[in-house]
Design an enzyme around this catalytic site. Structure first.
Site, mmCIF file in Angstrom:
data_model
loop_
_atom_site.group_PDB
_atom_site.id
_atom_site.type_symbol
_atom_site.label_atom_id
_atom_site.label_comp_id
_atom_site.label_asym_id
_atom_site.label_seq_id
_atom_site.Cartn_x
_atom_site.Cartn_y
_atom_site.Cartn_z
ATOM 1 N N TYR A 6 4.996 50.270 53.982
ATOM 2 C CA TYR A 6 4.056 51.033 54.826
ATOM 3 C C TYR A 6 2.787 50.232 55.061
ATOM 4 C CZ TYR A 6 7.512 54.486 53.966
ATOM 5 O OH TYR A 6 8.726 55.128 53.880
ATOM 6 N N HIS A 8 7.812 49.830 47.646
ATOM 7 C CA HIS A 8 8.036 50.692 48.794
ATOM 8 C C HIS A 8 6.764 50.905 49.612
ATOM 9 C CE1 HIS A 8 10.515 52.902 51.465
ATOM 10 N NE2 HIS A 8 9.589 53.824 51.518
ATOM 11 N N HIS A 64 19.113 46.740 57.232
ATOM 12 C CA HIS A 64 18.063 47.769 57.313
ATOM 13 C C HIS A 64 16.693 47.123 57.458
ATOM 14 C CE1 HIS A 64 15.465 51.153 56.227
ATOM 15 N NE2 HIS A 64 15.035 50.461 55.189
ATOM 16 N N PHE A 65 16.419 46.137 56.614
ATOM 17 C CA PHE A 65 15.034 45.650 56.712
ATOM 18 C C PHE A 65 14.829 44.701 57.887
ATOM 19 C CE2 PHE A 65 16.212 43.000 52.797
ATOM 20 C CZ PHE A 65 16.215 41.762 53.381
ATOM 21 N N HIS A 66 15.929 44.199 58.475
ATOM 22 C CA HIS A 66 15.696 43.417 59.700
ATOM 23 C C HIS A 66 15.401 44.317 60.893
ATOM 24 C CE1 HIS A 66 17.236 39.918 57.437
ATOM 25 N NE2 HIS A 66 16.413 39.287 58.231
ATOM 26 N N ARG A 91 24.851 41.652 48.778
ATOM 27 C CA ARG A 91 23.608 41.117 49.322
ATOM 28 C C ARG A 91 23.375 39.690 48.854
ATOM 29 N NH1 ARG A 91 17.852 44.078 48.466
ATOM 30 N NH2 ARG A 91 16.664 42.403 49.402
ATOM 31 N N ARG A 92 23.751 39.434 47.588
ATOM 32 C CA ARG A 92 23.555 38.098 47.031
ATOM 33 C C ARG A 92 24.867 37.675 46.382
ATOM 34 N NH1 ARG A 92 19.018 41.368 45.263
ATOM 35 N NH2 ARG A 92 17.186 40.872 46.514
#
Ligand code: HAS
Length: 552
Positions: A225, A221, A372-374, A437-438
């Site tokens: 950042y 995580h 979310h992470f894109h 997701r996979r």
């Protein structure tokens, strides 16, 4: 303010990192294009190449390599610009760090390409890659530590020569990010050195899976950042200069980075909320701390709005929103970063949903997380880096950002925004409709996948169209970088690109904000409280270690 051109030797170091970053970028985005075609059964890979090998390359080259090399390029040039040229020793250690990081990257990439590390960028055990893949990761981290400590050395020289003064905001924020990175990497270094490498080389029979995942997320995580904070440095220090304004509050800016050092590490369990091996209390504690780490981002949002409104009103903006029109929308260096910020509103909101215990049950391990992470690392971070690239490359290469290239840059920003909006929205909605997701199969024409598609936005075709537009945008960006690097007209003294640094009033900034011992001490205490007992329990009550699995 006169234009400060950094020493040629420092520019070379910064350009070397930038070159590595964009080489990884174009290979990684090409992998992304292959993925959307495979998902749509529009492409069948040759037998020697499998989907999760391509996906591992995509994740490692974009999320880890592109970001890290770009960040160090930005740090090197900004630290040389604000604290003065590097001394020979600092420069030497920076080059050593660059080559160690590069060697680790090449080693890990070779393992992926030769089909010995299709373990994705999170390399979860008990999937087992070749031992050299983990050696490559370890070298990658060690190389970044060498560069990090070299920059800390440069900063200490400046502080000795300027006793009692607060360091320039760019330098303060760079050091804060490096401190966060060094502390965060301890988790991944411990699990790679003492768990994965002995296990993968057969020196031990099994691996404690729960412990390895927890040490990974101790790092995983704060890794986000490490990506985000350089973008925030651009938002706080560069963007106000681009709009002709100044930093809204030096104290707020420095405090927000301190809060990231304190709260971004003891939160890793929010990636493991569905895992049985962790007692609920510790998950709850780390979820509470996760909501603490949201605060510095909300402070940043407030600071950005204040910066824009103050400047817009200085330029004559009236009424509630008249100031918006006054901002320099025709300057792509600003507009690209503003759009990046805008994407972070849904991106961050999605993070808050992810962190909510109950809602995480709905979205965990679904395509929602991919969405979310894109729109967190893939857009707020990446598009901020693109916006920095438009002036950083000509600044370093001594060339000009010509009008035609500026127009192309606007096209690149627009296509990246449209592509990402389509792809990420489809991924979020598909995730809510149950798309994992996979999956063992990779084509979405599989009958199990039919249940996820509903309407225009939540289907794999929209995802594919978005992904294809993104690849075209990536190609355009690399074309612009090449032009700015080697072919655009050379700049004269008058037309030389500047490294924009906004004025930041430090008169009322409490000096305690730069007392690193206090903040590192508090961070260590929070980490100890959040992790000591659960990790000790994972070791004490460790089941038999798992053997390695190669599912490809
Ligand atoms: Fe996240 C999973 C929670 C931020 C990246 N995240 C991931 C993964 C990645 C990632 C890569 O709690 C997948 C990992 C994997 O492979 O499994 N995330 C959060 C939270 C935040 C957050 C609470 N994530 C990020 C950032 C990332 C990133 C930043 C990359 C750079 N994330 C999670 C959780 C999971 C997760 C769970 C695990 C899910 C699962 O179960 O697997 C917070 O930091 C978000 C705070 C941010 C805000 C937004 C503030 C808005 C700002 C912009 C304002 C705009 C302005 C200008 C001023 C609250 C600062 C425009 C204005 C206009 C009006 C247009």
């Amino acid at each position: 303010m006169e234009n400060v051109i950094i020493a040629k030797a420092d520019r070379k170091l910064s350009l070397a990192n930038l070159g590595f970053a964009y080489s990884a970028f174009i290979i990684g985005t090409l992998c992304g294009l292959l993925q959307v075609f495979i998902r749509n059964d529009a492409l069948r890979l040759p037998p020697w190449l499998d989907y999760y090998q391509v996906l591992t390359a995509h994740g490692v080259l974009l999320a880890l390599v592109f970001t890290t090399f770009f960040i160090f390029s930005f740090f090197h040039s900004g630290m040389s610009r604000t604290l003065g040229s590097f001394g020979p020793r600092v420069r030497l250690w920076n080059w050593i760090g660059f080559w160690v990081t590069s060697a680790g990257t090449i080693l890990a990439t070779v393992m992926i390409i030769t089909g010995q590390a299709s373990v994705l960028y999170t390399f979860y055990a008990p999937l087992m890659a070749h031992g050299l893949f983990y050696v490559g990761l370890a070298l990658f981290v060690v190389g970044t530590w060498i560069q990090g400590f070299a920059l800390i050395g440069h900063y200490r020289v400046w502080r000795k020569a300027n006793k009692g003064s607060l360091s320039p905001l760019f330098a303060f924020m760079t050091i804060a990010t490096i401190i966060l990175w060094i502390i965060a990497c301890l988790g991944v270094v411990v699990t790679v050195l003492f768990q994965f490498i002995p296990w993968a080389f057969g020196w031990v029979d099994g691996i404690n899976v729960e412990l390895s995942r927890s040490l990974f997320w101790y790092f995983g995580h704060p890794l986000v950042y490490f990506w985000l904070l350089p973008a925030y440095i651009a938002w706080y220090v560069i963007v106000p200069k681009l709009i002709g304004g100044r930093v809204f509050s030096d104290s707020l800016a420095r405090l927000s980075f301190i809060l990231f050092i304190l709260f971004s590490i003891p939160v890793g369990f929010h990636h493991q909320l569905t895992e049985p091996g962790i007692a609920s209390f510790w998950k709850f504690l780390q979820t509470v701390l996760t909501f603490m780490v949201i605060i510095p981002s909300l402070m940043t949002a407030f600071s950005m709005f204040a910066t824009f409104e103050l400047r817009g009103r200085e330029l004559g903006g009236t009424g509630l929103f008249g100031w918006v029109r006054k901002l320099p929308w025709k300057d792509v260096r600003f507009t690209s970063i503003f759009i990046a910020m805008a994407f972070f509103i849904p991106g961050g909101a999605g993070g808050i949903i992810n962190a909510s215990f109950q809602l995480n049950e709905v979205i965990h391990n679904t395509l929602w997380v991919v969405g979310h992470f894109h729109i967190t690392v893939g857009t707020p971070v990446a598009m901020t880096f693109f916006g920095l690239t438009f002036w950083l490359v000509p600044y370093l290469s001594g060339r000009t950002f010509t009008k035609p290239l500026q127009k192309l840059a606007f096209l690149q920003v627009a296509t990246w925004s449209v592509g990402m909006l389509l792809m990420s929205t489809a991924q979020h909605l598909l995730g809510l409709l149950g798309a994992p997701r996979r999956t063992a199969y990779t084509g979405y024409n599989h009958e199990a996948a039919q249940g996820w598609f509903e309407g225009l936005l939540s289907n794999h075709v929209t995802m594919a169209i978005g992904g294809s537009i993104l690849f075209l945008s990536a190609f355009l960006l690399v074309f612009i970088v090449i032009q700015l690097w080697w072919f655009a007209p050379k700049a004269s003294q008058e037309t030389a690109m500047e490294f924009p640094i906004a004025y930041s009033e430090t008169k009322r900034t409490p000096k305690v904000l730069e007392n690193w011992k206090i903040w590192i001490g508090v961070a260590v205490i929070l980490i100890a409280v959040a992790y000591t007992v659960p990790l000790a329990e994972m070791i004490q009550h460790a089941p038999n270690g798992s053997q390695g699995f190669k599912t490809w």
